[in-house]
Motif scaffolding. Structure first.
Motif, PDB file in Angstrom:
ATOM      1  N   TRP A 283     -60.688 -40.549   5.230  1.00  0.00           N
ATOM      2  CA  TRP A 283     -61.711 -40.689   4.189  1.00  0.00           C
ATOM      3  C   TRP A 283     -61.150 -40.227   2.851  1.00  0.00           C
ATOM      4  O   TRP A 283     -60.490 -39.190   2.768  1.00  0.00           O
ATOM      5  N   LEU A 284     -61.464 -40.990   1.819  1.00  0.00           N
ATOM      6  CA  LEU A 284     -61.232 -40.533   0.445  1.00  0.00           C
ATOM      7  C   LEU A 284     -62.497 -39.852  -0.044  1.00  0.00           C
ATOM      8  O   LEU A 284     -63.580 -40.438  -0.025  1.00  0.00           O
ATOM      9  N   ARG A 285     -62.362 -38.619  -0.460  1.00  0.00           N
ATOM     10  CA  ARG A 285     -63.492 -37.891  -1.011  1.00  0.00           C
ATOM     11  C   ARG A 285     -63.811 -38.439  -2.410  1.00  0.00           C
ATOM     12  O   ARG A 285     -62.990 -39.137  -3.018  1.00  0.00           O
ATOM     13  N   PRO A 286     -64.990 -38.143  -2.932  1.00  0.00           N
ATOM     14  CA  PRO A 286     -65.312 -38.595  -4.291  1.00  0.00           C
ATOM     15  C   PRO A 286     -64.239 -38.172  -5.289  1.00  0.00           C
ATOM     16  O   PRO A 286     -63.835 -37.009  -5.335  1.00  0.00           O
ATOM     17  N   GLY A 287     -63.744 -39.131  -6.041  1.00  0.00           N
ATOM     18  CA  GLY A 287     -62.732 -38.858  -7.052  1.00  0.00           C
ATOM     19  C   GLY A 287     -61.308 -38.940  -6.561  1.00  0.00           C
ATOM     20  O   GLY A 287     -60.381 -38.944  -7.378  1.00  0.00           O
ATOM     21  N   GLN A 288     -61.080 -39.002  -5.267  1.00  0.00           N
ATOM     22  CA  GLN A 288     -59.718 -39.114  -4.749  1.00  0.00           C
ATOM     23  C   GLN A 288     -59.259 -40.572  -4.763  1.00  0.00           C
ATOM     24  O   GLN A 288     -60.058 -41.495  -4.685  1.00  0.00           O
ATOM     25  N   SER A 289     -57.940 -40.763  -4.844  1.00  0.00           N
ATOM     26  CA  SER A 289     -57.363 -42.100  -4.775  1.00  0.00           C
ATOM     27  C   SER A 289     -55.953 -41.994  -4.214  1.00  0.00           C
ATOM     28  O   SER A 289     -55.369 -40.906  -4.165  1.00  0.00           O
ATOM     29  N   LEU A 290     -55.413 -43.127  -3.797  1.00  0.00           N
ATOM     30  CA  LEU A 290     -54.034 -43.175  -3.307  1.00  0.00           C
ATOM     31  C   LEU A 290     -53.122 -43.376  -4.510  1.00  0.00           C
ATOM     32  O   LEU A 290     -52.896 -44.496  -4.956  1.00  0.00           O
TER      33      LEU A 290
ATOM     34  N   PRO B 151     -69.924 -41.776  -7.971  1.00  0.00           N
ATOM     35  CA  PRO B 151     -69.178 -40.968  -7.000  1.00  0.00           C
ATOM     36  C   PRO B 151     -69.545 -41.425  -5.590  1.00  0.00           C
ATOM     37  O   PRO B 151     -70.713 -41.707  -5.304  1.00  0.00           O
ATOM     38  N   HIS B 152     -68.555 -41.496  -4.722  1.00  0.00           N
ATOM     39  CA  HIS B 152     -68.828 -41.962  -3.362  1.00  0.00           C
ATOM     40  C   HIS B 152     -67.700 -41.546  -2.439  1.00  0.00           C
ATOM     41  O   HIS B 152     -66.616 -41.158  -2.867  1.00  0.00           O
ATOM     42  N   TRP B 153     -67.975 -41.656  -1.147  1.00  0.00           N
ATOM     43  CA  TRP B 153     -66.971 -41.469  -0.117  1.00  0.00           C
ATOM     44  C   TRP B 153     -66.477 -42.843   0.308  1.00  0.00           C
ATOM     45  O   TRP B 153     -67.264 -43.794   0.392  1.00  0.00           O
ATOM     46  N   GLN B 154     -65.167 -42.961   0.570  1.00  0.00           N
ATOM     47  CA  GLN B 154     -64.611 -44.228   1.034  1.00  0.00           C
ATOM     48  C   GLN B 154     -63.963 -44.048   2.400  1.00  0.00           C
ATOM     49  O   GLN B 154     -63.072 -43.202   2.568  1.00  0.00           O
TER      50      GLN B 154
END
Length: 210
Positions: free
Chosen positions: A76-83, A127-130
């Motif tokens: 899971w990517l937390r809100p604000g995280q990216s690869l 903001p969201h979870w992915q």
């Protein structure tokens, strides 16, 4: 009633098992059949490719969970995280073209680039979870492991009061995700000659109170 499925953080010692889990689970995924058309080498190349987000997740603090000692995995990517490009390079992406083939990696990159506008439109800057990846070893599929991994992340998003996003290229996954509250927002072809991909959004749901 079956035994409860224990969900826990992925440990570094489980990394090889987890990479093989992803490869075995995705070997018949339409996108990866398109990315890696040679069935004889597909699993080996999927191990290489899917180890990268696992490495990134452990290195940069994504929520990487597992069950059955890495035979079920979710990232899971937390809100604000990216690869991030630098993080992906440090996690193995620099050598990936030489190990899986430049043409194959190009198709994979184009598929991801195709889905990115779908993702942005679906979430509208919120903001969201992915849910980046979820996979279960084929020997364990159909026993609730995948749903348990996804629900663990959905519960976290619901506690935060935030929506979730995922995309998939396997039509059989759509009803499974719909049962978990996701709705399809758009379907697009994943590049010239590629299979369709679906972007899905889930609204936050009230948390259960004890």
């Amino acid at each position: 009633m079956g035994q409860p499925i224990d969900i826990a953080p992925l440990e570094p010692a489980m990394l090889d098992t987890a990479a093989h889990t992803l490869a075995r689970a995705f070997v018949d995924d339409p996108m990866f059949e398109w990315v890696f058309p040679d069935a004889a080498t597909r699993t080996q190349k999927l191990v290489v490719l899917n180890r990268i987000p696992l490495e990134f997740g452990l290195r940069y603090g994504l929520m990487v969970t597992q069950c059955d000692r890495g035979r079920g995995v979710a990232i899971w990517l937390r809100p604000g995280q990216s690869l991030t490009p630098l993080g992906m390079a440090r996690s193995g992406m620099l050598t990936a073209p030489f190990r899986v083939g430049f043409a194959s990696l190009g198709r994979f990159a184009r598929a991801n680039a195709t889905m990115e506008p779908v993702h942005k439109t679906a979430m509208g800057g919120q903001p969201h979870w992915q849910l980046l990846i979820v996979a279960v070893d084929p020997e364990l599929q159909g026993q609730g492991h995948g749903a348990a991994l996804v629900r663990q992340g959905l519960d976290r998003a619901d506690r935060d009061g935030l929506p979730c996003y995922l995309d998939t290229s396997k039509a059989a996954n759509l009803p499974v995700y719909e049962l978990l509250g996701f709705e399809t927002v758009e379907q697009v072809p994943l590049g010239k000659g590629g299979p369709p991909g679906w972007g899905m959004r889930r609204e936050p749901q009230p948390t259960r109170s004890d």
